[in-house]
Write a protein that holds these residues in place. Structure first.
Motif, mmCIF file in Angstrom:
data_model
loop_
_atom_site.group_PDB
_atom_site.id
_atom_site.type_symbol
_atom_site.label_atom_id
_atom_site.label_comp_id
_atom_site.label_asym_id
_atom_site.label_seq_id
_atom_site.Cartn_x
_atom_site.Cartn_y
_atom_site.Cartn_z
ATOM 1 N N TYR A 122 43.525 43.521 38.033
ATOM 2 C CA TYR A 122 42.643 43.386 39.270
ATOM 3 C C TYR A 122 42.900 44.539 40.186
ATOM 4 O O TYR A 122 41.955 44.466 41.296
ATOM 5 C CB TYR A 122 43.004 41.777 40.162
ATOM 6 C CG TYR A 122 44.668 41.613 40.265
ATOM 7 C CD1 TYR A 122 45.395 40.821 39.346
ATOM 8 C CD2 TYR A 122 45.227 42.426 41.559
ATOM 9 C CE1 TYR A 122 46.630 40.392 39.799
ATOM 10 C CE2 TYR A 122 46.464 42.107 41.684
ATOM 11 C CZ TYR A 122 47.348 41.259 40.984
ATOM 12 O OH TYR A 122 48.556 40.795 41.006
ATOM 13 N N THR A 124 41.546 47.050 39.620
ATOM 14 C CA THR A 124 40.057 48.105 39.565
ATOM 15 C C THR A 124 38.971 47.130 39.364
ATOM 16 O O THR A 124 37.950 47.353 38.789
ATOM 17 C CB THR A 124 40.215 48.885 38.469
ATOM 18 O OG1 THR A 124 40.712 48.315 37.150
ATOM 19 C CG2 THR A 124 41.373 50.058 38.710
ATOM 20 N N THR A 126 35.699 44.817 39.649
ATOM 21 C CA THR A 126 34.750 45.084 40.468
ATOM 22 C C THR A 126 34.454 43.903 41.225
ATOM 23 O O THR A 126 34.624 42.818 41.016
ATOM 24 C CB THR A 126 33.523 45.570 39.562
ATOM 25 O OG1 THR A 126 33.001 44.293 38.829
ATOM 26 C CG2 THR A 126 33.697 46.607 38.761
ATOM 27 N N HIS A 149 37.979 40.525 46.865
ATOM 28 C CA HIS A 149 37.706 41.698 45.994
ATOM 29 C C HIS A 149 38.426 42.892 46.646
ATOM 30 O O HIS A 149 39.390 43.694 45.968
ATOM 31 C CB HIS A 149 36.273 42.031 45.971
ATOM 32 C CG HIS A 149 36.114 43.365 45.336
ATOM 33 N ND1 HIS A 149 35.599 44.674 45.793
ATOM 34 C CD2 HIS A 149 36.448 43.765 44.001
ATOM 35 C CE1 HIS A 149 35.510 45.638 45.061
ATOM 36 N NE2 HIS A 149 36.062 45.183 43.803
ATOM 37 N N ASN A 153 42.044 44.639 44.824
ATOM 38 C CA ASN A 153 42.011 46.118 44.590
ATOM 39 C C ASN A 153 43.434 46.604 45.164
ATOM 40 O O ASN A 153 44.248 47.383 44.617
ATOM 41 C CB ASN A 153 40.925 46.899 44.931
ATOM 42 C CG ASN A 153 39.784 46.407 43.916
ATOM 43 O OD1 ASN A 153 38.683 46.845 44.050
ATOM 44 N ND2 ASN A 153 39.992 45.753 42.893
ATOM 45 N N LYS A 157 46.835 47.619 43.230
ATOM 46 C CA LYS A 157 47.463 48.987 43.121
ATOM 47 C C LYS A 157 48.913 49.161 43.510
ATOM 48 O O LYS A 157 49.678 49.875 43.097
ATOM 49 C CB LYS A 157 46.356 49.869 44.017
ATOM 50 C CG LYS A 157 44.876 50.028 43.408
ATOM 51 C CD LYS A 157 44.115 51.194 44.164
ATOM 52 C CE LYS A 157 42.882 51.391 43.496
ATOM 53 N NZ LYS A 157 41.756 50.392 43.771
#
Ligand code: 56B
Length: 341
Positions: A122, A124, A126, A149, A153, A157
């Motif tokens: 998750y 990266t 889309t 979304h 991301n 990260k």
């Protein structure tokens, strides 16, 4: 501006200065008496989280902890303009709405081989993939898809950078302290920083961070990495359902002006004075209910199934609101569209 108040300090200060939301002492006692009858039952214990909710993981392993993390990272703003027209997700032969539609969508993705609980996925993922994963069976999508979304991301990260991609590593850095974990979460993950100001003071509710700690405690069954010595310092979670059920049960009251506004379906923006009063008074109300319940259980020498804390009261009241949705139709919930609850 002074230092940031804790959720409990914030709630007390708001309740003492509130103009449109009031706690009713008689109602607090009646709710405590309702809960007293359940004190020794199966609901008011950590095991209820799994026993009563088929979508929650049954395991207590790293995958289950990461399921809790991704779900609570997205655990906000499910309400729709009209209750007849909302996002629904079918899973395992049942149809789910609201918060449960999110859990159903996560489980559906996992069944489809999508590694939805894996940070490396998750981080990266889309927007189109998120739309597919959280797709509704109706023409009403889950609210705030773009924000969900972005948050997936961002959070994925950070989990990769700081905690080798697993929330269990974050839990293990908190020395089995719920408070340390709460602060590690809000320091590390921006979308969990549920803070506002009120009467010149900086206040916090940390709704998603607190429910994340609570659900982590629950999925680990209060044992091992989830054996938090200070779990009782976590307060209820200031969402939009608990105020509604506290008003329904007579423990919380709104001024005529505020009630009229809510009945008309007017939106309250995040951090607005009345929105802060609703959330703060609800939180303080549950703290008073807990105090009253503990007094009653001592007086009656009632056996309880372990320490009753605000988490278990919150879970019970939230489930009660779910089960009494029809009866509560006349009581409005406040409409705030945000990523914090
Ligand atoms: N205060 C409090 N708020 C909670 C929960 C939960 C889910 N926890 C369950 C999962 C395992 C436990 O056993 C709980 O049963 C979701 N929410 C919030 O409600 C809103 C969604 O409501 P609706 O539109 O009706 O689905 C939204 O703000 C969401 O963030 C809770 O427990 N307490």
């Amino acid at each position: 501006m002074d230092g940031l108040l804790t959720p409990r300090e914030s709630a007390k200060f708001i309740a003492e200065n509130s103009r449109d939301v009031f706690i009713d002492g008689g109602g607090v006692r009646r709710v405590a008496e309702l809960l007293l009858a359940k004190a020794a039952g199966p609901e008011l214990r950590v095991g209820a989280w799994k026993a009563f909710h088929e979508l929650n993981p049954k395991a207590a392993d790293e995958a289950a902890v990461n399921w809790v993390f991704v779900t609570d990272t997205l655990n906000f703003s499910f309400w729709s303009e009209s209750d007849e027209h909302k996002c629904l997700v079918g899973y395992g032969g049942k149809t789910y709405s609201g918060y449960w539609s999110l859990c159903a969508a996560v489980n559906r993705a996992l069944d489809e081989g999508i590694p939805m609980t894996s940070a490396s996925y998750y981080a990266t993922v889309t927007l189109d993939e998120v739309r597919h994963i959280l797709r509704s069976d109706t023409d009403v999508p889950m609210p705030l898809i773009e924000e969900r979304h972005r948050i997936l991301n961002e959070t994925g990260k950070i989990l990769l950078e700081k905690f080798e991609g697993s929330f269990l590593n974050c839990v293990r850095k908190s020395d089995k302290s719920a408070q340390k974990l709460l602060h590690l979460v809000v320091e590390s993950f921006p979308s969990y920083r549920d803070v506002s100001q009120f009467e010149g003071k900086r206040i916090s509710f940390y709704k998603r961070a607190q429910i994340l700690v609570a659900d982590t405690w629950s999925v680990l069954e209060g044992k091992g990495d989830g054996c938090f010595k200070d779990i009782s310092r976590i307060t209820m979670f200031a969402d939009y359902r608990l105020p509604q059920v506290l008003v329904y049960l007579g423990a919380l009251k709104y001024s005529d002006e505020l009630l009229e506004k809510l009945l008309k379906g007017e939106m309250l923006s995040y951090g607005n004075r009345q929105e802060v009063e609703i959330r703060g008074c609800s939180l303080w109300c549950v703290e008073l209910i807990r105090d009253c319940l503990l007094e009653l259980t001592e007086k009656k020498g009632e056996k309880t199934s372990g320490e009753i804390n605000s988490i278990l009261l919150d879970y019970f009241l939230w489930d009660y609101a779910r089960d009494h949705r029809e009866d509560m139709k006349g009581i409005p919930f406040h409409r705030t569209r945000c990523i914090y609850y």
